[in-house]
Design a protein around this motif. Structure first.
Motif, PDB file in Angstrom:
ATOM      1  N   THR A   1       0.717  -1.131  -0.046  1.00 28.19           N
ATOM      2  CA  THR A   1       0.022  -0.160  -0.046  1.00 28.19           C
ATOM      3  C   THR A   1       0.817   1.065   0.041  1.00 28.19           C
ATOM      4  OG1 THR A   1      -0.128   0.421   2.405  1.00 28.19           O
ATOM      5  CG2 THR A   1      -1.756  -1.179   1.569  1.00 28.19           C
ATOM      6  N   GLN A   2       0.166   2.245  -0.560  1.00 31.45           N
ATOM      7  CA  GLN A   2       0.859   3.843  -0.324  1.00 31.45           C
ATOM      8  C   GLN A   2       0.667   3.927   1.245  1.00 31.45           C
ATOM      9  OE1 GLN A   2       2.577   5.589  -2.463  1.00 31.45           O
ATOM     10  NE2 GLN A   2       2.490   3.433  -3.775  1.00 31.45           N
ATOM     11  N   VAL A   3       1.141   4.992   1.585  1.00 25.54           N
ATOM     12  CA  VAL A   3       1.212   5.595   2.935  1.00 25.54           C
ATOM     13  C   VAL A   3      -0.333   5.933   3.363  1.00 25.54           C
ATOM     14  CG1 VAL A   3       1.471   8.093   2.517  1.00 25.54           C
ATOM     15  CG2 VAL A   3       2.401   6.990   4.776  1.00 25.54           C
ATOM     16  N   PHE A   4      -0.534   5.633   4.632  1.00 30.48           N
ATOM     17  CA  PHE A   4      -1.912   6.033   5.145  1.00 30.48           C
ATOM     18  C   PHE A   4      -1.578   6.112   6.874  1.00 30.48           C
ATOM     19  CE2 PHE A   4      -1.136   1.389   5.718  1.00 30.48           C
ATOM     20  CZ  PHE A   4      -1.700   1.135   6.867  1.00 30.48           C
ATOM     21  N   PHE A   5      -2.434   6.931   7.313  1.00 36.15           N
ATOM     22  CA  PHE A   5      -2.107   7.449   8.979  1.00 36.15           C
ATOM     23  C   PHE A   5      -3.361   6.894   9.871  1.00 36.15           C
ATOM     24  CE2 PHE A   5       0.138  10.401   6.284  1.00 36.15           C
ATOM     25  CZ  PHE A   5       1.283  10.152   6.727  1.00 36.15           C
ATOM     26  N   GLU A   6      -4.203   6.043   9.283  1.00 35.44           N
ATOM     27  CA  GLU A   6      -5.233   5.739  10.039  1.00 35.44           C
ATOM     28  C   GLU A   6      -5.649   4.016   9.844  1.00 35.44           C
ATOM     29  OE1 GLU A   6      -8.894   7.708   9.891  1.00 35.44           O
ATOM     30  OE2 GLU A   6      -8.111   9.693  10.755  1.00 35.44           O
ATOM     31  N   ALA A   7      -5.695   3.206  10.960  1.00 37.01           N
ATOM     32  CA  ALA A   7      -5.767   1.923  10.317  1.00 37.01           C
ATOM     33  C   ALA A   7      -6.969   1.398   9.781  1.00 37.01           C
ATOM     34  CB  ALA A   7      -5.816   0.936  11.848  1.00 37.01           C
ATOM     35  N   SER A   8      -8.225   2.488  10.062  1.00 35.84           N
ATOM     36  CA  SER A   8      -9.356   2.235   9.316  1.00 35.84           C
ATOM     37  C   SER A   8      -9.266   2.139   7.933  1.00 35.84           C
ATOM     38  CB  SER A   8     -10.451   3.070   9.886  1.00 35.84           C
ATOM     39  OG  SER A   8     -10.148   4.438   9.598  1.00 35.84           O
ATOM     40  N   SER A   9      -8.396   3.036   7.395  1.00 36.39           N
ATOM     41  CA  SER A   9      -8.205   3.184   6.056  1.00 36.39           C
ATOM     42  C   SER A   9      -7.674   1.950   5.384  1.00 36.39           C
ATOM     43  CB  SER A   9      -7.146   4.223   5.657  1.00 36.39           C
ATOM     44  OG  SER A   9      -7.374   5.644   6.209  1.00 36.39           O
ATOM     45  N   TYR A  10      -6.625   1.283   6.177  1.00 35.36           N
ATOM     46  CA  TYR A  10      -6.080  -0.267   5.443  1.00 35.36           C
ATOM     47  C   TYR A  10      -7.296  -1.139   5.609  1.00 35.36           C
ATOM     48  CZ  TYR A  10      -3.507  -4.491   5.268  1.00 35.36           C
ATOM     49  OH  TYR A  10      -3.340  -5.648   5.157  1.00 35.36           O
ATOM     50  N   CYS A  11      -7.895  -1.190   6.549  1.00 36.67           N
ATOM     51  CA  CYS A  11      -9.007  -2.129   6.921  1.00 36.67           C
ATOM     52  C   CYS A  11     -10.137  -2.134   5.798  1.00 36.67           C
ATOM     53  CB  CYS A  11      -9.745  -1.954   8.235  1.00 36.67           C
ATOM     54  SG  CYS A  11      -8.574  -2.605   9.564  1.00 36.67           S
ATOM     55  N   ALA A  12     -10.386  -0.729   5.635  1.00 38.90           N
ATOM     56  CA  ALA A  12     -11.659  -0.423   4.546  1.00 38.90           C
ATOM     57  C   ALA A  12     -10.965  -1.011   3.234  1.00 38.90           C
ATOM     58  CB  ALA A  12     -11.937   0.911   4.556  1.00 38.90           C
ATOM     59  N   LEU A  13      -9.866  -0.667   2.716  1.00 34.70           N
ATOM     60  CA  LEU A  13      -8.935  -1.028   1.503  1.00 34.70           C
ATOM     61  C   LEU A  13      -9.246  -2.719   1.388  1.00 34.70           C
ATOM     62  CD1 LEU A  13      -7.386  -1.060  -1.089  1.00 34.70           C
ATOM     63  CD2 LEU A  13      -5.344  -0.987   0.623  1.00 34.70           C
ATOM     64  N   LEU A  14      -8.795  -3.317   2.522  1.00 32.49           N
ATOM     65  CA  LEU A  14      -8.980  -4.874   2.432  1.00 32.49           C
ATOM     66  C   LEU A  14     -10.372  -5.321   2.270  1.00 32.49           C
ATOM     67  CD1 LEU A  14      -6.776  -7.294   3.093  1.00 32.49           C
ATOM     68  CD2 LEU A  14      -7.375  -7.113   5.401  1.00 32.49           C
ATOM     69  N   GLU A  15     -11.311  -4.651   3.070  1.00 31.43           N
ATOM     70  CA  GLU A  15     -12.530  -5.082   2.861  1.00 31.43           C
ATOM     71  C   GLU A  15     -13.010  -4.932   1.206  1.00 31.43           C
ATOM     72  OE1 GLU A  15     -17.116  -4.130   4.744  1.00 31.43           O
ATOM     73  OE2 GLU A  15     -15.248  -3.070   5.619  1.00 31.43           O
ATOM     74  N   ARG A  16     -12.745  -3.883   0.804  1.00 34.80           N
ATOM     75  CA  ARG A  16     -13.143  -3.614  -0.697  1.00 34.80           C
ATOM     76  C   ARG A  16     -12.463  -4.588  -1.534  1.00 34.80           C
ATOM     77  NH1 ARG A  16     -11.922   1.739   0.782  1.00 34.80           N
ATOM     78  NH2 ARG A  16     -10.043   1.610  -0.170  1.00 34.80           N
ATOM     79  N   ALA A  17     -11.274  -4.609  -1.215  1.00 32.49           N
ATOM     80  CA  ALA A  17     -10.371  -5.606  -2.221  1.00 32.49           C
ATOM     81  C   ALA A  17     -11.131  -7.292  -2.047  1.00 32.49           C
ATOM     82  CB  ALA A  17      -8.929  -5.644  -1.929  1.00 32.49           C
ATOM     83  N   ARG A  18     -11.149  -7.656  -0.815  1.00 31.55           N
ATOM     84  CA  ARG A  18     -11.795  -9.114  -0.481  1.00 31.55           C
ATOM     85  C   ARG A  18     -13.223  -9.232  -1.183  1.00 31.55           C
ATOM     86  NH1 ARG A  18      -7.121  -9.890  -0.520  1.00 31.55           N
ATOM     87  NH2 ARG A  18      -5.721 -10.414   1.185  1.00 31.55           N
ATOM     88  N   ALA A  19     -14.160  -8.213  -1.019  1.00 30.52           N
ATOM     89  CA  ALA A  19     -15.377  -8.155  -1.531  1.00 30.52           C
ATOM     90  C   ALA A  19     -15.429  -8.391  -2.939  1.00 30.52           C
ATOM     91  CB  ALA A  19     -16.183  -7.076  -1.049  1.00 30.52           C
ATOM     92  N   ALA A  20     -14.519  -7.731  -3.619  1.00 32.02           N
ATOM     93  CA  ALA A  20     -14.342  -7.755  -5.146  1.00 32.02           C
ATOM     94  C   ALA A  20     -13.532  -9.028  -5.674  1.00 32.02           C
ATOM     95  CB  ALA A  20     -13.563  -6.517  -5.681  1.00 32.02           C
ATOM     96  N   GLY A  21     -13.046  -9.795  -4.689  1.00 34.71           N
ATOM     97  CA  GLY A  21     -12.712 -11.157  -5.272  1.00 34.71           C
ATOM     98  C   GLY A  21     -10.864 -10.890  -5.173  1.00 34.71           C
ATOM     99  N   VAL A  22     -10.361 -10.018  -4.703  1.00 30.09           N
ATOM    100  CA  VAL A  22      -9.028 -10.171  -4.658  1.00 30.09           C
ATOM    101  C   VAL A  22      -8.716 -10.970  -3.506  1.00 30.09           C
ATOM    102  CG1 VAL A  22      -6.656  -8.549  -4.340  1.00 30.09           C
ATOM    103  CG2 VAL A  22      -8.992  -7.839  -5.679  1.00 30.09           C
ATOM    104  N   ARG A  23      -7.335 -11.734  -3.845  1.00 28.84           N
ATOM    105  CA  ARG A  23      -7.172 -12.833  -2.812  1.00 28.84           C
ATOM    106  C   ARG A  23      -5.526 -12.596  -2.427  1.00 28.84           C
ATOM    107  NH1 ARG A  23     -11.183 -12.353  -1.828  1.00 28.84           N
ATOM    108  NH2 ARG A  23     -13.075 -13.946  -1.653  1.00 28.84           N
TER     109      ARG A  23
END
Length: 313
Positions: A192-214
Motif C-alpha cells: 500500500t501507499q502511505v496512510f495514517f489511520e488503521a481504518s483506511s487499511y481495513c477499508a481497503l482490505l474489505e473492498r478488495a476481498r469483496a471484489a475477489g482479490v485474494r
C-alpha cells in the motif's frame, strides 16, 4: 550447531507460527558519497532479517545505472533479496523488456510493477506502456521466455494498492477494479501507499476481498518523525498526516522528543493494522535506518502470527 538435514529434525525446529513479513524501501544513491552511507544503512537493516528490500526507480529509468548499482550490491554483498521497481511511464515496451532481461541476468527474482508518476503535460508516445497491468503482462511474457533460467520457477510480482483514492482516480471503486485487474494479469501481492489511520487499511482490505482479490496486501508505513517529510508526502500523494501529529512534531522541544513522538505514532498504527490481520509491514526508510529500527525495537513482531487477512480475531 549444524543445520537440520532430516525431516524429523526439520519438523522439530520449524516455528509454530512465523512472524509477519518485514521489508524496507531503499532509494538508489545519487553520488558515491551517498552510496557509502547507504551501504551502512543496508548493513543495519540486514541485521533485522527482512524478507526483502525494494529498490526504487524513477519514471523513464533515468537513474537505471544507480538502480543496478544498488541491486548488484544487495545481491553480491548481502543475504537480502531485492524487489526492483519497474515503472512503465516514459519507457517503451522494448526498453522495459531489455531491463527485465538485465535484472533476471543479475539474479533478481522480484519486481514491483508500477505505472510511475506522470509528469504534467506528458503524452504517451509510440510503444510506451501506459499502466501497471500491461507491464505485469509483459513481465510474465518475459518470464515464460526465460523459464529455463528460472529453473521452472516464477518471478514474484508486486503492485501498488491505495488505502485512499488515487489522485487521478474518479472513485475508490475504480481503484478496486484496477487492483482486481492487476491480480488477474499476474500480480502476486500488493504494497500500500502511505496512510495514517488503521481504518483506511481495513477499508481497503474489505473492498478488495469483496471484489475477489485474494493476494496479500502489505501495509506500507513511513516512520512519522519528520514533519517536513510528512508535508511533502501529502503534496505528492494527497494523503495528509493528522493535524495533531504535525502539531506535536512541530512543537517538540528537541529532535529526540520529535523522534519519540513520531516513532510512538508509527508503532501504534502498525500495531492496530497487524492486530487486524495484516500479513506484514513495509517501511519506507528514506535511506535512514535509525527511525526504522526504533519502530522495530518497539514492536514485538514475533507475537503476531501470519493470520489470513480479513480475519477479525
Amino acid at each position: 550447531m549444524t543445520a537440520p538435514t532430516t525431516l524429523p529434525e526439520l519438523e522439530r525446529t520449524a516455528p509454530a507460527a512465523r512472524r509477519p513479513a518485514l521489508s524496507y524501501e531503499l532509494f538508489p544513491a545519487r553520488s558515491d558519497l551517498s552510496f557509502d552511507r547507504l551501504r551502512t544503512t543496508i548493513s543495519h537493516l540486514e541485521a533485522t532479517g527482512p524478507d526483502y528490500v525494494s529498490v526504487t526507480s524513477r519514471a523513464g529509468h533515468g537513474n537505471l545505472a544507480r538502480v543496478l548499482e544498488l541491486t548488484e550490491h544487495v545481491l553480491a554483498e548481502t543475504a537480502l533479496r531485492p524487489l526492483v521497481h519497474l515503472t512503465s511511464i516514459g519507457s517503451t515496451r522494448a526498453q522495459l523488456t531489455a531491463i527485465i532481461h538485465a535484472l533476471l541476468d543479475r539474479g533478481v527474482r522480484g519486481l514491483l510493477a508500477l505505472r510511475g508518476d506522470q509528469m504534467p503535460g506528458h503524452s504517451l508516445e509510440g510503444d510506451e506502456i501506459p499502466f501497471a497491468r500491461p507491464l505485469i503482462e509483459l513481465i510474465r511474457e518475459v518470464e515464460r521466455e526465460r523459464t529455463a533460467v528460472l529453473a521452472g520457477g516464477r518471478l514474484s510480482v508486486g503492485v501498488a494498492a491505495y488505502p485512499h483514492r488515487h489522485p487521478e482516480s474518479p472513485t475508490t471503486r475504480h481503484d478496486t477494479e484496477v487492483l482486481v485487474a492487476k491480480e488477474r494479469a499476474g500480480a502476486d501481492f500488493a504494497i500500500t501507499q502511505v496512510f495514517f489511520e488503521a481504518s483506511s487499511y481495513c477499508a481497503l482490505l474489505e473492498r478488495a476481498r469483496a471484489a475477489g482479490v485474494r493476494m496479500p496486501i502489505v501495509p506500507g508505513f513511513v516512520p512519522a518523525t519528520d514533519p517536513r517529510r510528512l508535508v511533502r508526502l501529502a503534496e505528492l500523494s494527497g494523503v495528509g498526516a493528522p493535524r495533531r501529529l504535525l502539531h506535536d512534531l512541530e512543537t517538540a522541544a528537541d529532535d529526540a522528543e520529535r523522534r519519540r513522538i513520531g516513532v510512538r505514532f508509527t508503532v501504534d498504527l502498525a500495531t492496530r493494522v497487524l492486530d487486524a490481520g495484516a500479513p506484514g509491514l513495509h517501511l519506507f526508510t528514506f535511506n535512514s535506518h535509525a527511525e526504522a529500527l526504533d519502530v522495530l525495537d518497539a514492536l514485538n513482531l514475533d507475537r503476531w502470527s501470519t493470520t489470513p487477512q480479513g480475519d477479525p480475531r
